[in-house]
Write a protein that holds these residues in place. Structure first.
Motif, mmCIF file in Angstrom:
data_model
loop_
_atom_site.group_PDB
_atom_site.id
_atom_site.type_symbol
_atom_site.label_atom_id
_atom_site.label_comp_id
_atom_site.label_asym_id
_atom_site.label_seq_id
_atom_site.Cartn_x
_atom_site.Cartn_y
_atom_site.Cartn_z
ATOM 1 N N GLY A 128 0.868 -1.213 0.098
ATOM 2 C CA GLY A 128 0.008 -0.114 0.141
ATOM 3 C C GLY A 128 0.672 1.334 -0.035
ATOM 4 O O GLY A 128 0.439 2.481 0.154
ATOM 5 N N ASN A 130 2.714 4.681 -1.064
ATOM 6 C CA ASN A 130 2.537 5.669 -1.946
ATOM 7 C C ASN A 130 3.793 6.529 -1.995
ATOM 8 O O ASN A 130 4.044 7.276 -1.352
ATOM 9 C CB ASN A 130 1.304 6.484 -1.218
ATOM 10 C CG ASN A 130 1.159 7.714 -2.277
ATOM 11 O OD1 ASN A 130 1.404 7.669 -3.467
ATOM 12 N ND2 ASN A 130 0.270 8.764 -1.784
ATOM 13 N N SER A 145 -0.930 5.864 4.155
ATOM 14 C CA SER A 145 -2.130 5.630 4.903
ATOM 15 C C SER A 145 -1.612 5.183 6.208
ATOM 16 O O SER A 145 -0.517 4.776 6.242
ATOM 17 C CB SER A 145 -2.829 4.424 3.952
ATOM 18 O OG SER A 145 -2.255 3.317 4.105
ATOM 19 N N ALA A 148 -0.407 1.646 5.921
ATOM 20 C CA ALA A 148 1.064 1.552 5.223
ATOM 21 C C ALA A 148 2.249 1.715 6.300
ATOM 22 O O ALA A 148 3.091 1.090 6.795
ATOM 23 C CB ALA A 148 1.084 2.156 4.182
#
Ligand code: GTP
Ligand code: MG
Length: 440
Positions: A128, A130, A145, A148
């Motif tokens: 997850g 980014n 997030s 993550a």
């Protein structure tokens, strides 16, 4: 500063990212077999680190990175890399955490008392994630997030736990006040460059602090270094690629270099420096300079360097007694000699470090060695190999070396088998398979 860690944890990639090149892609099997050296100047560091490194805060010219091989048979090479460095970066893959070579590296750092930081690499592989190309860690954390972030934190705490099991207290680097009593863990990605500004910032701070406090390097004294490679250069003959880890070397200096037979005493004809950010092993263009101060990578041109050995010591004599320096070099070479036996195989390798690594790998595989030398495969080696009593020992194992054309014919005539590879463990495996086949 040495970069240490387990195979494939990303040491070379991390340096590639910092110097903006792609050395790791050109490596045989993508495994680093030799120590390399790259000087990264202060302005490059501050460019990458952004606000985390302000050039006016530092009086260092930059950072010298020494890349070390990660495979397990390289412990001697690595221990030399570790001893060469003021500060070390221990690279740990966040997915793999501590692995055998991580442990070895920790042992070396402990033994040599080298201060180090941990680069917790490959954070971009967190599920997850980014990615934020080249961003400082705080900034990239903000873009992740909750899930993550906590996944990554979990992995980082695992590394902190492993360090604690080995007697090192450590923490996320931004919580560390005193880097000498606490190991800073810097989350990074060599792929996306995230956390690299932080890594450089911490390294610069530590270098500045450590060099000032300890005066670890006597830059004014006679130079000491290690030969990385002996190379033919057009117009210069045999030259040496050297990591100068202590003192100063000047054109005209008398130097003593470890050679295949006796130590070589010669006079420096020219000092050639690779351009900034260039890896000395692959660089083709050099600037001629009068003087080089530690720590630096430098190419030395001088007469009589043909028999110099990669991995051997280089000493500037200065105002010391020449015989004393020669004895010093002899003593250092005696330390890295390989034990040979009455019966066994012949080993040829391109450097003292790789020869030692080969010897370690063979010892582990319980293969005795009759003769081990740095250099290309010559007719004389074939003659020696043919004297082995056991037919399984009538072999030459060549690591990263050439076969002289007159040796080829000798091989056939003498029924000596030659194994060649540029990955040590593969070379040993090939030989073991050959022995298995003979027994069948
Ligand atoms: P040795 O020299 O063999 O000890 O390996 P090394 O530690 O130098 O590792 P290297 O840099 O060759 O990287 C090993 C592999 O991991 C390569 O396939 C890299 O592309 C990959 N890799 C390295 N860093 C990262 C990273 O931050 N993220 C991801 N996703 N992959 C990485
Ligand atoms: Mg590497």
């Amino acid at each position: 500063m040495a970069v240490l860690g387990h195979v494939d944890h990303g040491k070379t990639s991390l340096l590639d990212k910092i110097r903006g090149s792609a050395v790791s892609e050109g490596e045989a099997g993508a495994i680093t077999q030799h120590i390399g050296a790259t000087a990264v100047p202060l302005d490059t560091v501050s460019q990458m680190a952004g606000s985390l490194v302000k050039p006016e805060d530092f009086d260092l010219p930059g950072l010298l990175f020494i890349d070390t091989p990660g495979h397990h048979s390289f412990s001697t090479l690595r221990s030399r890399g570790g001893a060469l460095a003021d500060i070390a970066i221990l690279v740990v893959d966040v997915n793999d955490s501590f692995q055998p070579q991580t442990e070895e590296a920790i042992d070396i750092l402990k033994r040599t008392g080298t201060p180090f930081i941990v680069a917790a690499n490959k954070i971009d592989t967190t599920p997850g994630w980014n990615p934020q190309e080249g961003a400082p860690i705080q900034k990239t954390y903000e873009e992740q997030s909750q899930r993550a972030r906590s996944k990554l934190d979990e992995k980082l705490y695992e590394i902190i736990g492993e360090l604690s099991d080995r007697g090192f207290s450590s923490d996320f680097y931004w919580r560390v006040q005193n880097f000498q009593s606490n190991i800073g863990v810097v989350p990074v990605s060599a792929l996306t460059g995230e956390g690299i500004p932080d890594l450089l910032g911490v390294l610069m701070g530590l270098s500045q602090r450590y060099m000032k406090d300890e005066m670890a390097i006597d830059v004014a004294g006679p130079g000491s270094g290690t030969v990385l490679e002996v190379k033919e250069e057009r117009g210069f003959g045999a030259t040496l690629d050297v990591v100068l880890y202590d003192g100063t070397i000047r054109a005209g200096d008398t130097i003593v270099v470890g050679g295949a037979n006796d130590p070589i005493v010669t006079e420096v004809r020219a000092l050639l420096q690779p351009r900034p950010n260039a890896e000395i092993r692959t660089e083709k263009r050099f600037d001629k300079v009068d003087e080089v101060r530690a720590a630096a990578g430098v190419k030395i041109a001088a007469p009589d360097l043909e028999d110099a050995m990669a991995g051997a010591p280089v000493r500037v004599v200065g105002d010391r007694d020449l015989d004393e320096v020669v004895r010093e070099v002899e003593a250092e070479l005696a330390d890295i000699e390989v034990t040979t036996e009455e019966e066994g195989v012949v080993v040829k390798a391109d450097t003292l470090g790789s020869l030692e690594a080969m010897a370690n790998a063979l010892q582990e595989a319980e293969v005795p060695i009759l003769r081990a030398e740095v250099g290309d495969v010559a007719p004389r080696d074939v003659a020696v190999a043919s004297t082995a009593r056991e037919s399984e020992h009538k072999v030459i194992l060549g690591f990263n070396v050439d076969v002289l054309s007159n040796a080829e014919a000798e091989l056939e005539k003498n029924d000596v088998k030659l194994f060649e590879d540029d990955v040590i463990y593969q070379l040993v495996e090939e030989y073991e398979e050959h022995v298995e086949e003979m027994k069948r």
